[in-house]
Design a protein around this motif. Structure first.
Motif, PDB file in Angstrom:
ATOM      1  N   GLN A 153      50.803 -69.902  75.212  1.00 58.34           N
ATOM      2  CA  GLN A 153      50.279 -70.381  74.241  1.00 58.34           C
ATOM      3  C   GLN A 153      49.498 -69.845  72.713  1.00 58.34           C
ATOM      4  N   ARG A 154      49.862 -68.901  72.758  1.00 55.60           N
ATOM      5  CA  ARG A 154      49.227 -67.989  71.950  1.00 55.60           C
ATOM      6  C   ARG A 154      48.919 -68.878  70.463  1.00 55.60           C
ATOM      7  N   GLN A 155      50.884 -68.932  69.856  1.00 57.52           N
ATOM      8  CA  GLN A 155      51.515 -69.374  69.058  1.00 57.52           C
ATOM      9  C   GLN A 155      50.041 -71.381  68.603  1.00 57.52           C
ATOM     10  N   GLN A 156      50.330 -71.772  69.654  1.00 62.16           N
ATOM     11  CA  GLN A 156      49.648 -73.196  69.712  1.00 62.16           C
ATOM     12  C   GLN A 156      47.420 -72.659  69.043  1.00 62.16           C
ATOM     13  N   VAL A 157      47.816 -71.886  69.888  1.00 57.72           N
ATOM     14  CA  VAL A 157      45.614 -71.682  70.372  1.00 57.72           C
ATOM     15  C   VAL A 157      45.878 -70.710  68.579  1.00 57.72           C
ATOM     16  N   LEU A 158      46.465 -70.261  67.966  1.00 60.58           N
ATOM     17  CA  LEU A 158      47.009 -69.911  66.295  1.00 60.58           C
ATOM     18  C   LEU A 158      46.587 -70.748  65.008  1.00 60.58           C
ATOM     19  N   ALA A 165      39.906 -75.487  63.376  1.00 60.65           N
ATOM     20  CA  ALA A 165      39.334 -76.423  65.468  1.00 60.65           C
ATOM     21  C   ALA A 165      38.267 -74.696  65.329  1.00 60.65           C
ATOM     22  N   PRO A 166      37.770 -75.357  65.998  1.00 59.74           N
ATOM     23  CA  PRO A 166      36.742 -74.086  66.464  1.00 59.74           C
ATOM     24  C   PRO A 166      37.323 -73.133  67.454  1.00 59.74           C
ATOM     25  N   ARG A 249      34.497 -62.515  64.727  1.00 63.08           N
ATOM     26  CA  ARG A 249      34.906 -63.681  63.862  1.00 63.08           C
ATOM     27  C   ARG A 249      35.869 -64.669  64.551  1.00 63.08           C
ATOM     28  N   GLY A 250      35.877 -65.379  65.909  1.00 63.11           N
ATOM     29  CA  GLY A 250      36.731 -65.734  65.866  1.00 63.11           C
ATOM     30  C   GLY A 250      37.990 -65.718  65.894  1.00 63.11           C
ATOM     31  N   ILE A 251      38.744 -64.832  65.970  1.00 59.84           N
ATOM     32  CA  ILE A 251      40.140 -63.986  66.201  1.00 59.84           C
ATOM     33  C   ILE A 251      40.818 -64.265  67.568  1.00 59.84           C
ATOM     34  N   LEU A 252      41.961 -64.722  67.710  1.00 58.29           N
ATOM     35  CA  LEU A 252      42.288 -64.298  68.991  1.00 58.29           C
ATOM     36  C   LEU A 252      43.012 -62.752  68.714  1.00 58.29           C
TER      37      LEU A 252
END
Length: 254
Positions: A153-158, A165-166, A249-252
């Motif tokens: 679900q990488r794309q959905q999270v990005l 979204a936090p 920094r909140g980056i996946l």
């Protein structure tokens, strides 16, 4: 009802034949598990023999501090195994340790406070082992499922992150799914206990000659404590683990 159980060395040798059967099946089917099975058997024998002598000493001494040390040793080893099962590159041993320590500590505390078990090594140490091992398995499943979900679900999270979204909200569905999958084996076991399987605690007491009704009460207690421990452990470990997939920094980061 007092049927003694006596397992001789010859009985163990015959039981070893069952392991040989498993190795032959692995060899014939070319599964490549023969060495792993042999290694597991050797480790099982060595570890259990050592633990047997250690527990004999601990039970004889009956010291509260020594009992706590033994329990912490069990929790530490369970945490190590759960940590090793985490596929994340940024995994943290402390997260696994805190999850298992908390779930085990709370569950044990309630059992002792309610009078279900006494604070004696012959009861605390085995119960600690049961709780910690089940938490370990559940947490390991949570870690593996979470890693798979983040990849899938990488794309959905990005996309969620891009919309502002936090981190927690972007990972919430993955976190919930991972915790659910971690708890599912324990829930399934609770549904079928007595109908499909006679678990270790109950079988051990019956083997020792205890009244089956009395053994059932203990098994019910065990199922309650395992459901509690796996849920607590999974929630705590999962709440820590999902953050490992993001930078400060909140980056996946996969």
């Amino acid at each position: 009802m007092n049927n003694s159980v006596n397992i001789s060395n010859l009985s163990l040798i015959f039981a070893l034949a069952l392991v040989v059967v498993a190795m032959l099946i692995s060899q014939r089917q070319k599964l490549g598990l023969s060495k792993d099975i042999l290694y597991a058997v050797i480790r099982t024998v060595i570890q259990l023999v050592i633990v047997g002598f250690v527990l004999k000493y601990v039970f004889q001494v009956n010291n509260g501090v020594l009992t706590l040390v033994m329990s912490l040793f069990i929790v530490y080893n369970a945490s190590r195994q759960a940590y090793k099962r985490n596929p994340s590159q940024n995994k943290n041993f402390l997260h696994s340790f805190l999850a298992i320590l908390t779930s085990t500590g709370i569950t044990l505390g309630i059992l002792v406070a309610s009078g279900a078990i006494k604070f004696v090594p012959s009861q605390i140490v085995p119960i600690t082992g049961m709780i910690a091992s089940n938490s370990m398995v559940a947490i390991g499943l949570c870690y593996k499922q979470m890693n798979t979900q983040f990849i899938d679900q990488r794309q959905q999270v990005l996309e969620k992150l891009a919309l502002g979204a936090p981190v927690r909200l972007a990972s919430l569905s993955i976190l919930r799914h991972s915790i659910k999958m971690a708890m599912q084996p324990t829930i399934d076991s609770a549904k079928t206990v007595g109908l499909v399987s006679l678990p270790g605690m109950m079988s051990g007491l019956i083997f020792a000659g205890v009244d089956p009704v009395f053994a059932i009460k203990y098994q019910i207690m065990v199922m309650f404590m395992l459901l509690s421990a796996t849920s607590l452990g999974s929630v705590i470990a999962g709440s820590f683990a999902y953050r490992n997939y993001f930078s400060s920094r909140g980056i996946l980061e996969l």
